[in-house]
Write a protein that holds these residues in place. Sequence first.
Motif, short mmCIF file in Angstrom:
data_model
loop_
_atom_site.label_atom_id
_atom_site.label_comp_id
_atom_site.label_asym_id
_atom_site.label_seq_id
_atom_site.Cartn_x
_atom_site.Cartn_y
_atom_site.Cartn_z
N ILE A 105 0.84 -1.21 0.00
CA ILE A 105 0.00 0.00 0.00
C ILE A 105 0.87 1.25 0.00
CG2 ILE A 105 -1.60 1.34 1.44
CD1 ILE A 105 -2.84 -1.44 2.24
N ALA A 106 1.92 1.25 0.83
CA ALA A 106 2.81 2.41 0.91
C ALA A 106 3.55 2.65 -0.41
CB ALA A 106 3.81 2.21 2.05
N PHE A 107 3.95 1.58 -1.08
CA PHE A 107 4.63 1.76 -2.37
C PHE A 107 3.75 2.53 -3.34
CE2 PHE A 107 5.23 0.48 -6.78
CZ PHE A 107 6.51 0.96 -6.99
N PHE A 108 2.53 2.07 -3.52
CA PHE A 108 1.65 2.72 -4.48
C PHE A 108 1.31 4.14 -4.07
CE2 PHE A 108 1.09 -1.70 -5.81
CZ PHE A 108 1.35 -1.54 -7.16
N THR A 168 10.86 -3.52 -6.55
CA THR A 168 11.83 -4.46 -5.99
C THR A 168 12.76 -3.76 -4.99
OG1 THR A 168 11.75 -5.78 -8.00
CG2 THR A 168 13.67 -6.10 -6.57
N THR A 169 13.28 -2.60 -5.39
CA THR A 169 14.15 -1.84 -4.49
C THR A 169 13.37 -1.41 -3.25
OG1 THR A 169 15.40 -1.04 -6.40
CG2 THR A 169 15.69 0.15 -4.33
N PHE A 170 12.16 -0.90 -3.46
CA PHE A 170 11.28 -0.48 -2.37
C PHE A 170 11.06 -1.64 -1.40
CE2 PHE A 170 7.15 0.48 -0.46
CZ PHE A 170 7.19 1.86 -0.26
N PHE A 171 10.76 -2.80 -1.95
CA PHE A 171 10.47 -3.96 -1.12
C PHE A 171 11.70 -4.42 -0.36
CE2 PHE A 171 8.95 -8.12 0.11
CZ PHE A 171 7.62 -7.86 0.40
N VAL A 172 12.86 -4.42 -1.01
CA VAL A 172 14.11 -4.81 -0.32
C VAL A 172 14.40 -3.85 0.83
CG1 VAL A 172 16.63 -4.96 -0.59
CG2 VAL A 172 15.12 -6.07 -2.25
N ARG A 231 14.03 8.19 -0.76
CA ARG A 231 14.52 9.38 -1.48
C ARG A 231 15.83 9.09 -2.19
NH1 ARG A 231 15.70 14.36 0.49
NH2 ARG A 231 14.32 15.46 -0.91
N ARG A 232 16.67 8.31 -1.56
CA ARG A 232 18.02 8.08 -2.08
C ARG A 232 18.06 7.00 -3.16
NH1 ARG A 232 23.45 9.70 -1.34
NH2 ARG A 232 24.75 7.92 -1.81
N TYR A 233 17.30 5.91 -2.96
CA TYR A 233 17.46 4.75 -3.84
C TYR A 233 16.25 4.40 -4.70
CZ TYR A 233 21.58 4.04 -0.99
OH TYR A 233 22.76 4.23 -0.34
N VAL A 234 15.04 4.70 -4.24
CA VAL A 234 13.86 4.26 -4.99
C VAL A 234 13.36 5.34 -5.93
CG1 VAL A 234 11.50 3.37 -4.83
CG2 VAL A 234 13.19 2.73 -3.10
#
Length: 169
Positions: free
Chosen positions: A69-72, A93-97, A151-154
């Motif tokens: 939910i947070a990703f979307f 994928t990055t978000f989930f990791v 902010r940095r990676y996703v």
Amino acid sequence: MTGTGTLGSVPPNPDLRSRLRGLVSELGKFGAVGGFAFTVDLVLYNLLLQQGIETLIAKTVSTTVATTIAFFGNRFWTWRDDGDHVSMTRQYTTFFVLNLIGLGIALACLAISHYGLGSVWAPARSRLADNIAGLGVGTALGTLFRFWSYRRYVFRVNVAPAAQSPASQ
């Protein structure tokens, strides 16, 4: 400089003000998305506990649902105009990791409280103590990590430098 070792008045920096306004807006949206995901996490976690699901499994399931939910919410609202949105698969994928790391932070807080402190002090195994450790302390620490890492990676928020050097123009 107005004299040796003294500074005169510093003119306002409109670029800095607009960047701060943008950051405050970003934090507000991130907080709203996170608040909603937190509510989903809290409700689902407690529903799973009522069904007799083991503490760490319940937390893992509730956090996984809240993470999606947070990703979307973050992808399509908080950082919809920032970053590289070319590959949603890479982003998710990055978000989930990164959320697995955040989950690890929350689970570590919960495990330390429930199993570590709970082995010597029975109230640390209560539902209230589990909620404080996993959803209170764990979520707070995980949220700090998540905001920075998103902010940095996703979403790779690009903050334009205040002034470019002539060589980079």
